[in-house]
Design an enzyme around this catalytic site. Structure first.
Site, mmCIF file in Angstrom:
data_model
loop_
_atom_site.group_PDB
_atom_site.id
_atom_site.type_symbol
_atom_site.label_atom_id
_atom_site.label_comp_id
_atom_site.label_asym_id
_atom_site.label_seq_id
_atom_site.Cartn_x
_atom_site.Cartn_y
_atom_site.Cartn_z
ATOM 1 N N GLU A 40 8.186 10.522 10.218
ATOM 2 C CA GLU A 40 6.980 10.363 11.025
ATOM 3 C C GLU A 40 6.371 11.742 11.343
ATOM 4 O O GLU A 40 6.269 12.144 12.497
ATOM 5 C CB GLU A 40 7.303 9.535 12.277
ATOM 6 C CG GLU A 40 6.158 9.323 13.252
ATOM 7 C CD GLU A 40 4.872 8.760 12.652
ATOM 8 O OE1 GLU A 40 4.952 7.997 11.673
ATOM 9 O OE2 GLU A 40 3.799 9.109 13.160
ATOM 10 N N TRP A 41 5.990 12.480 10.301
ATOM 11 C CA TRP A 41 5.224 13.712 10.413
ATOM 12 C C TRP A 41 5.797 14.673 11.451
ATOM 13 O O TRP A 41 6.986 14.966 11.388
ATOM 14 C CB TRP A 41 3.748 13.368 10.683
ATOM 15 C CG TRP A 41 3.191 12.412 9.657
ATOM 16 C CD1 TRP A 41 2.772 11.123 9.878
ATOM 17 C CD2 TRP A 41 3.018 12.647 8.240
ATOM 18 N NE1 TRP A 41 2.340 10.565 8.689
ATOM 19 C CE2 TRP A 41 2.474 11.461 7.680
ATOM 20 C CE3 TRP A 41 3.255 13.737 7.400
ATOM 21 C CZ2 TRP A 41 2.170 11.345 6.325
ATOM 22 C CZ3 TRP A 41 2.952 13.625 6.041
ATOM 23 C CH2 TRP A 41 2.421 12.434 5.532
ATOM 24 N N TRP B 67 2.327 -1.262 9.184
ATOM 25 C CA TRP B 67 2.957 0.052 9.106
ATOM 26 C C TRP B 67 4.243 -0.005 9.900
ATOM 27 O O TRP B 67 4.178 -0.219 11.106
ATOM 28 C CB TRP B 67 2.051 1.154 9.676
ATOM 29 C CG TRP B 67 2.696 2.494 9.451
ATOM 30 C CD1 TRP B 67 3.554 3.148 10.297
ATOM 31 C CD2 TRP B 67 2.582 3.307 8.273
ATOM 32 N NE1 TRP B 67 3.967 4.323 9.710
ATOM 33 C CE2 TRP B 67 3.402 4.434 8.486
ATOM 34 C CE3 TRP B 67 1.884 3.169 7.069
ATOM 35 C CZ2 TRP B 67 3.528 5.443 7.524
ATOM 36 C CZ3 TRP B 67 2.012 4.171 6.129
ATOM 37 C CH2 TRP B 67 2.832 5.298 6.352
ATOM 38 N N ARG C 130 0.849 -1.188 0.000
ATOM 39 C CA ARG C 130 0.000 0.000 0.000
ATOM 40 C C ARG C 130 0.888 1.241 0.000
ATOM 41 O O ARG C 130 1.689 1.425 0.919
ATOM 42 C CB ARG C 130 -0.900 -0.013 1.240
ATOM 43 C CG ARG C 130 -1.669 1.264 1.455
ATOM 44 C CD ARG C 130 -2.607 1.198 2.674
ATOM 45 N NE ARG C 130 -3.262 2.480 2.835
ATOM 46 C CZ ARG C 130 -3.114 3.287 3.887
ATOM 47 N NH1 ARG C 130 -2.365 2.926 4.924
ATOM 48 N NH2 ARG C 130 -3.724 4.449 3.931
ATOM 49 N N TYR D 231 -3.879 1.670 16.047
ATOM 50 C CA TYR D 231 -2.644 1.777 16.832
ATOM 51 C C TYR D 231 -2.868 1.554 18.316
ATOM 52 O O TYR D 231 -2.103 0.862 18.954
ATOM 53 C CB TYR D 231 -1.969 3.135 16.587
ATOM 54 C CG TYR D 231 -1.365 3.191 15.200
ATOM 55 C CD1 TYR D 231 -0.120 2.621 14.947
ATOM 56 C CD2 TYR D 231 -2.062 3.744 14.129
ATOM 57 C CE1 TYR D 231 0.429 2.624 13.676
ATOM 58 C CE2 TYR D 231 -1.511 3.754 12.852
ATOM 59 C CZ TYR D 231 -0.269 3.182 12.627
ATOM 60 O OH TYR D 231 0.269 3.169 11.372
ATOM 61 N N ASN E 182 -6.689 8.549 3.310
ATOM 62 C CA ASN E 182 -6.120 7.997 4.521
ATOM 63 C C ASN E 182 -6.493 8.878 5.708
ATOM 64 O O ASN E 182 -6.077 10.025 5.799
ATOM 65 C CB ASN E 182 -4.588 7.937 4.431
ATOM 66 C CG ASN E 182 -3.979 7.377 5.709
ATOM 67 O OD1 ASN E 182 -4.152 6.196 5.997
ATOM 68 N ND2 ASN E 182 -3.307 8.210 6.484
ATOM 69 N N GLU E 183 -7.311 8.346 6.597
ATOM 70 C CA GLU E 183 -7.574 8.947 7.903
ATOM 71 C C GLU E 183 -8.192 10.346 7.851
ATOM 72 O O GLU E 183 -7.546 11.341 8.212
ATOM 73 C CB GLU E 183 -6.286 8.976 8.741
ATOM 74 C CG GLU E 183 -5.660 7.607 8.907
ATOM 75 C CD GLU E 183 -4.501 7.585 9.899
ATOM 76 O OE1 GLU E 183 -3.957 8.646 10.206
ATOM 77 O OE2 GLU E 183 -4.151 6.491 10.374
ATOM 78 N N GLU F 186 -3.245 -0.270 8.277
ATOM 79 C CA GLU F 186 -2.057 0.088 9.046
ATOM 80 C C GLU F 186 -2.170 -0.493 10.436
ATOM 81 O O GLU F 186 -3.217 -0.400 11.073
ATOM 82 C CB GLU F 186 -1.884 1.613 9.215
ATOM 83 C CG GLU F 186 -1.481 2.357 7.983
ATOM 84 C CD GLU F 186 -1.327 3.854 8.231
ATOM 85 O OE1 GLU F 186 -1.077 4.263 9.377
ATOM 86 O OE2 GLU F 186 -1.479 4.603 7.252
ATOM 87 N N ASN G 91 -7.010 1.651 10.207
ATOM 88 C CA ASN G 91 -5.694 1.872 10.801
ATOM 89 C C ASN G 91 -5.864 1.816 12.305
ATOM 90 O O ASN G 91 -6.607 2.608 12.877
ATOM 91 C CB ASN G 91 -5.120 3.235 10.401
ATOM 92 C CG ASN G 91 -4.777 3.304 8.920
ATOM 93 O OD1 ASN G 91 -4.862 2.308 8.219
ATOM 94 N ND2 ASN G 91 -4.397 4.481 8.467
ATOM 95 N N HIS H 44 -2.842 10.868 0.986
ATOM 96 C CA HIS H 44 -2.221 10.637 2.293
ATOM 97 C C HIS H 44 -1.499 11.927 2.689
ATOM 98 O O HIS H 44 -0.293 11.938 2.911
ATOM 99 C CB HIS H 44 -1.290 9.425 2.247
ATOM 100 C CG HIS H 44 -0.977 8.817 3.582
ATOM 101 N ND1 HIS H 44 -1.086 7.470 3.850
ATOM 102 C CD2 HIS H 44 -0.544 9.382 4.737
ATOM 103 C CE1 HIS H 44 -0.724 7.221 5.104
ATOM 104 N NE2 HIS H 44 -0.393 8.372 5.664
HETATM 105 C C1 PNW Z 1 -1.029 7.297 10.876
HETATM 106 N N1 PNW Z 1 -2.989 10.480 16.204
HETATM 107 O O1 PNW Z 1 -0.998 8.571 11.435
HETATM 108 C C2 PNW Z 1 -0.653 7.567 9.442
HETATM 109 O O2 PNW Z 1 -1.543 7.051 8.488
HETATM 110 C C3 PNW Z 1 0.763 7.259 9.104
HETATM 111 O O3 PNW Z 1 1.167 8.075 8.029
HETATM 112 C C4 PNW Z 1 1.633 7.407 10.328
HETATM 113 O O4 PNW Z 1 3.001 7.293 10.038
HETATM 114 C C5 PNW Z 1 1.188 6.349 11.323
HETATM 115 O O5 PNW Z 1 -0.190 6.465 11.611
HETATM 116 C C6 PNW Z 1 1.956 6.353 12.631
HETATM 117 O O6 PNW Z 1 1.728 7.524 13.339
HETATM 118 C C7 PNW Z 1 -1.514 8.949 12.637
HETATM 119 O O7 PNW Z 1 -2.470 11.460 16.709
HETATM 120 C C8 PNW Z 1 -0.901 10.027 13.249
HETATM 121 O O8 PNW Z 1 -3.968 9.899 16.762
HETATM 122 C C9 PNW Z 1 -1.383 10.535 14.415
HETATM 123 C C10 PNW Z 1 -2.507 9.951 14.997
HETATM 124 C C11 PNW Z 1 -3.138 8.880 14.380
HETATM 125 C C12 PNW Z 1 -2.631 8.385 13.200
#
Ligand code: PNW
Length: 457
Positions: free
Chosen positions: A415-416, A408, A77, A301, A165-166, A361, A299, A121
């Protein structure tokens, strides 16, 4: 040892996104994106870095595909950078931008890897931001034009498409909290953005289907399985609000319901919406958003545990509390809680009934540098993935139509707002030399894919 098996056609893969890996930010006619602008604004990215070079994937994609192949990956992806295709967002197409994704797709198919393309994205052309960005309805129209260009170019070979994405990150994290580009802090604009992102999804789906016969089309949400910290009514209300804010606000309209009435009431009360309600919604919009899709991308986490007392730095929302001292935490400060993935997938199946689900993810940030022998022992990530695969398998036993899993990430990347400090890859990237080293988790994942199942003691 016993093998917990997965269905025969289950798809195993990894995920990345354009701005996080490509680099080559000014090459071959790529325009500026909101992430170029944001990351170069002092104070926005923790370690002061940006995606100018990242993993240099734009130049190294052939080696990266070869590495994926050697690890047995079945699917990959990735996302398309809008400003490579339409440098100012609309109008004249940049053929060199399309060439890159054509080469990438051809390379993947040659390697026997199924491409899953995410259209958005987060790298919005800066020119569209200058005209107001996602809070404006015209950005949804521009997204459909962009979608048509990409779907026509790749749609003969790409048969799996993800529009966005998100949406929560695109709208609320970026326009309410200001943590991601464009870095605004305005709740009303954030809610308008959320609607226009969903609307652009609804409009784009038929355009993709027309350009890519037989395509499977879906959207990816970041979902936050939540629970109240206690049985009190106040904690339940905190949970309700959190679930509405992250999950139902997006799921309900996508699956044919209105935006949740309890959230509209909360937002009116807090002054985030006018007393007339969610007035950016125009006649026909909800029908468009509720377009039939082939799958929902998830996604996942971490979970959230809610209690009702407010803290000053988070005035707008009930706070999330950490109730499980025995839990492990990743370097992002996220709790490791695999059973919440099982609950989430099961809930989606029961409450919304998507035709298919993909985990688009799931992964963990743990930094484990190569040892003296050049091995990368990331046991924590390996355990994290194993436990989440098994949790997903349990959801499938409960009926959740999970069809595949994308870890992921394929490799460490930008990482943003955390820059390169956080490493989510199953492949280590040395940013000085651009050397890639498969971590222990990648070698273990190769065996999972080969066996189509997880070995448990
Ligand atoms: C996702 N939050 O981002 C993204 O889709 C990816 O690009 C990123 O690298 C990955 O998760 C890991 O962070 C998120 O603050 C970023 O809740 C922040 C949040 C959720 C998802």
């Amino acid at each position: 040892m016993a093998l917990i098996g997965f269905p025969k056609d289950f798809l195993w893969g990894t995920a990345t996104s354009s701005y996080q890996i490509e680099g080559a930010a000014t090459e071959d006619g790529r325009g500026e994106s909101i992430w170029d602008r944001f990351s170069k604004t002092p104070g926005k990215v923790g370690d002061g870095t940006n995606g100018d070079v990242a993993c240099d994937h734009y130049h190294r994609y052939r080696e990266d595909i070869a590495l994926m192949k050697s690890l047995g990956m079945q699917a990959y992806r990735f996302s398309v950078a809008w400003p490579r295709i339409l440098p100012t967002g609309r109008g004249k197409v940049n053929p060199k931008g399309l060439d890159f994704y054509n080469r990438l797709v051809d390379g993947l198919l040659e390697a026997g890897i199924t491409p899953f393309v995410t259209l958005y994205h987060w790298d919005l052309p800066q020119a569209l931001q200058d005209q107001g960005g996602w809070p404006r309805r015209s950005t949804a129209e521009a997204f459909v034009e962009y979608t048509e260009v990409v779907a026509r170019a790749l749609g003969d070979r790409v048969k799996n498409w993800i529009t966005h994405n998100e949406p929560w990150c695109i709208s609320l994290l970026s326009h309410e909290k200001g943590l991601h580009a464009p870095g605004l802090k305005d709740f009303r604009l954030a809610l308008a953005a959320s609607h226009h992102v969903l609307l652009s999804h609804g409009w784009a789906v038929p355009v993709i289907r027309a350009a890519s016969p037989g395509a499977q089309v879906g959207i990816t949400l970041n979902l936050s399985p939540a629970e109240p910290a206690s049985a009190s009514a106040a904690d339940y209300d905190a949970f309700r609000h959190h679930d509405g804010y992250f999950n139902r606000w997006f799921l309900d309209p996508l699956y044919g319901r209105h935006y949740p009435a309890d959230m509209i009431a909360d937002y009116i009360k807090a002054g985030h919406l006018p007393s007339e309600g969610f007035t950016v919604v125009q006649p026909g919009d909800l029908e468009a958003i509720a377009v039939d899709t082939d799958f929902l991308g998830v996604n996942y986490y971490n979970r959230a545990v809610l209690r009702s007392d407010k803290v000053p730095e988070e005035k707008n929302h009930p706070r999330t509390v950490h109730l499980a001292p025995e839990s492990e935490w990743t370097e992002m400060g996220w709790e490791v809680h695999p059973d919440s993935l099982r609950k989430l997938l099961t809930r989606l199946h029961v409450d919304y009934g998507p035709r298919k689900l993909y985990v688009t993810e799931n992964g963990a940030s743990f930094s484990t540098p190569p040892d003296a022998q050049g091995r990368v022992p990331d046991e924590k990530r390996l355990n994290f993935l194993r436990d989440h695969f098994l949790a997903a398998r349990k959801a499938m036993d409960a009926g959740a139509p999970l069809a595949g899993y994308f870890v992921w990430s394929f490799m460490d990347n930008f990482e943003w707002d955390r820059g390169y400090a956080q490493r989510f890859g199953i492949v280590w990237v040395d940013y000085k030399t651009q050397q890639r080293i498969p971590k222990d988790s990648a070698l273990w994942y190769r065996d999972v894919i080969k066996a189509n199942g997880v070995q448990v003691p």
